[in-house]
Design a protein around this motif. Structure first.
Motif, PDB file in Angstrom:
ATOM      1  N   CYS A 164      -3.325   5.473   0.230  1.00  0.00           N
ATOM      2  CA  CYS A 164      -3.360   6.088   2.011  1.00  0.00           C
ATOM      3  C   CYS A 164      -2.852   7.744   1.554  1.00  0.00           C
ATOM      4  CB  CYS A 164      -2.549   5.368   3.633  1.00  0.00           C
ATOM      5  SG  CYS A 164      -4.133   3.764   3.941  1.00  0.00           S
TER       6      CYS A 164
ATOM      7  N   TYR B  58       3.429  -0.665   4.169  1.00  0.00           N
ATOM      8  CA  TYR B  58       3.136   0.523   3.572  1.00  0.00           C
ATOM      9  C   TYR B  58       4.745   1.281   3.540  1.00  0.00           C
ATOM     10  CZ  TYR B  58      -1.182   0.084   5.823  1.00  0.00           C
ATOM     11  OH  TYR B  58      -2.884  -0.903   5.833  1.00  0.00           O
ATOM     12  N   ARG B  59       4.104   1.758   1.592  1.00  0.00           N
ATOM     13  CA  ARG B  59       5.218   2.524   1.286  1.00  0.00           C
ATOM     14  C   ARG B  59       5.400   4.048   0.697  1.00  0.00           C
ATOM     15  NH1 ARG B  59       6.219  -0.541  -4.728  1.00  0.00           N
ATOM     16  NH2 ARG B  59       4.417   0.299  -4.624  1.00  0.00           N
TER      17      ARG B  59
ATOM     18  N   LEU C 164       5.849   3.365  10.007  1.00  0.00           N
ATOM     19  CA  LEU C 164       5.175   2.721   9.191  1.00  0.00           C
ATOM     20  C   LEU C 164       4.925   1.606   9.244  1.00  0.00           C
ATOM     21  CD1 LEU C 164       6.040   4.861   5.821  1.00  0.00           C
ATOM     22  CD2 LEU C 164       3.909   5.324   6.747  1.00  0.00           C
TER      23      LEU C 164
ATOM     24  N   LEU D 172      -2.491   3.160  10.052  1.00  0.00           N
ATOM     25  CA  LEU D 172      -3.206   3.274   9.022  1.00  0.00           C
ATOM     26  C   LEU D 172      -4.062   1.706   8.446  1.00  0.00           C
ATOM     27  CD1 LEU D 172      -0.517   4.410   6.949  1.00  0.00           C
ATOM     28  CD2 LEU D 172      -2.040   5.446   7.021  1.00  0.00           C
ATOM     29  N   PRO D 173      -3.750   1.327   8.907  1.00  0.00           N
ATOM     30  CA  PRO D 173      -4.749   0.024   8.931  1.00  0.00           C
ATOM     31  C   PRO D 173      -6.229  -0.147   9.319  1.00  0.00           C
ATOM     32  CG  PRO D 173      -2.229  -0.914   9.506  1.00  0.00           C
ATOM     33  CD  PRO D 173      -2.006   0.517   9.755  1.00  0.00           C
TER      34      PRO D 173
ATOM     35  N   ALA E  22      -7.194   1.434   5.704  1.00  0.00           N
ATOM     36  CA  ALA E  22      -6.995   1.005   4.954  1.00  0.00           C
ATOM     37  C   ALA E  22      -7.914  -0.429   4.272  1.00  0.00           C
ATOM     38  CB  ALA E  22      -5.916   0.546   4.379  1.00  0.00           C
TER      39      ALA E  22
ATOM     40  N   ILE F  42       0.861  -1.290   0.238  1.00  0.00           N
ATOM     41  CA  ILE F  42       0.305   0.089   0.040  1.00  0.00           C
ATOM     42  C   ILE F  42       0.515   0.937  -0.124  1.00  0.00           C
ATOM     43  CG2 ILE F  42      -1.888   1.644   1.384  1.00  0.00           C
ATOM     44  CD1 ILE F  42      -2.358  -1.574   2.571  1.00  0.00           C
ATOM     45  N   ASP F  43       0.645   2.234  -1.022  1.00  0.00           N
ATOM     46  CA  ASP F  43       1.380   3.272  -1.391  1.00  0.00           C
ATOM     47  C   ASP F  43       0.878   4.348   0.052  1.00  0.00           C
ATOM     48  OD1 ASP F  43       3.614   2.586  -2.173  1.00  0.00           O
ATOM     49  OD2 ASP F  43       2.171   3.161  -4.618  1.00  0.00           O
ATOM     50  N   VAL F  44       1.415   5.307   0.603  1.00  0.00           N
ATOM     51  CA  VAL F  44       1.097   6.407   1.736  1.00  0.00           C
ATOM     52  C   VAL F  44       1.621   7.278   0.972  1.00  0.00           C
ATOM     53  CG1 VAL F  44       1.101   7.043   3.827  1.00  0.00           C
ATOM     54  CG2 VAL F  44       1.421   4.540   3.366  1.00  0.00           C
TER      55      VAL F  44
ATOM     56  N   ALA G  52      -7.817   6.595   2.840  1.00  0.00           N
ATOM     57  CA  ALA G  52      -7.529   5.609   2.174  1.00  0.00           C
ATOM     58  C   ALA G  52      -8.833   5.112   1.006  1.00  0.00           C
ATOM     59  CB  ALA G  52      -7.460   4.324   2.481  1.00  0.00           C
TER      60      ALA G  52
ATOM     61  N   PRO H 125       1.012   6.654  12.533  1.00  0.00           N
ATOM     62  CA  PRO H 125       0.780   5.574  10.710  1.00  0.00           C
ATOM     63  C   PRO H 125       0.654   4.290  11.589  1.00  0.00           C
ATOM     64  CG  PRO H 125       2.948   7.457  11.050  1.00  0.00           C
ATOM     65  CD  PRO H 125       2.191   7.495  12.578  1.00  0.00           C
TER      66      PRO H 125
END
Length: 217
Positions: free
Chosen positions: A75, A26-27, A22, A88-89, A92, A2-4, A146, A85
């Motif tokens: 995201c 998550y990138r 992160l 984030l899940p 997402a 997943i890109d952030v 997201a 961070p």
């Protein structure tokens, strides 16, 4: 993966904490909007992809990051350290699992000082107007969010200022997207970092004006 996307303007103080926290998978993509404090170099040192965005504006940075992203799910996360961070899940997950098309993190301040009164009032007014226009029961225009990259690009968002986050919601609602909200912690931003929106009354007023223009279209 997943890109952030992290829109960034002079956030060198907060980037190390954000990028090291992160979750796995998550990138980070730091969309640098003309920082003069070495934010781009700090981001690279911590493994982020950096895209330089000469056009000034929050929306310009956010959209440039979206264009560089390659993951199916993307995201967005403020770069001032106010959001964790590790959460984030939460935003997402419903997108990845096919339960929602756009998920926003509804901010829950960890301390009262995390969300100044002027920013809280501005957000409440805009959220109420958004509910009336779209029927989507959102309580916050949360900056942690997201969605699927291809779907976001299909919205053809045009605003390049502070109206970008609101335009994303209004356009998604008009397209019939399933829009959801989940709670996330909202803490005081990293020392040395000041929000370009909530940090001052003038910043909040500027954001409200940009978003009001989007609602008036």
């Amino acid at each position: 993966m997943i890109d952030v996307v992290l829109p960034c303007l002079d956030e060198a103080a907060s980037l190390p904490m954000l990028l090291t926290r992160l979750p796995s998978g998550y990138r980070p993509i730091v969309a640098d909007n003309g920082s003069t404090d070495g934010s781009a170099e700090v981001a690279r040192l911590h493994g982020a992809t950096v895209v330089h965005v000469p056009e000034r504006g929050f929306g310009a940075a956010a959209h440039a990051g979206l264009l560089v992203a390659t993951a199916e799910v993307v995201c967005f996360l403020d770069a001032d350290g106010s959001l964790d961070p590790q959460q984030l899940p939460r935003v997402a997950g419903p997108v990845v699992n096919g339960l929602a098309d756009l998920v926003l993190g509804r901010r829950r301040p960890t301390v009262r000082a995390a969300w100044p009164w002027h920013a809280r009032v501005g957000n409440r007014v805009l959220a109420r107007r958004l509910r009336r226009r779209t029927g989507v029961p959102l309580r916050d225009l949360g900056p942690m969010r997201a969605a699927r990259r291809a779907s976001l690009l299909g919205l053809e968002l045009r605003d390049r200022r502070f109206g970008y986050p609101l335009e994303m919601v209004t356009s998604a609602a008009a397209a019939g997207w399933r829009i959801a909200e989940v709670e996330v912690d909202y803490a005081p931003r990293t020392a040395g970092s000041r929000s370009k929106v909530t940090g001052t009354v003038a910043g909040t007023a500027r954001a409200v004006l940009d978003m009001s223009r989007v609602l008036a279209r």
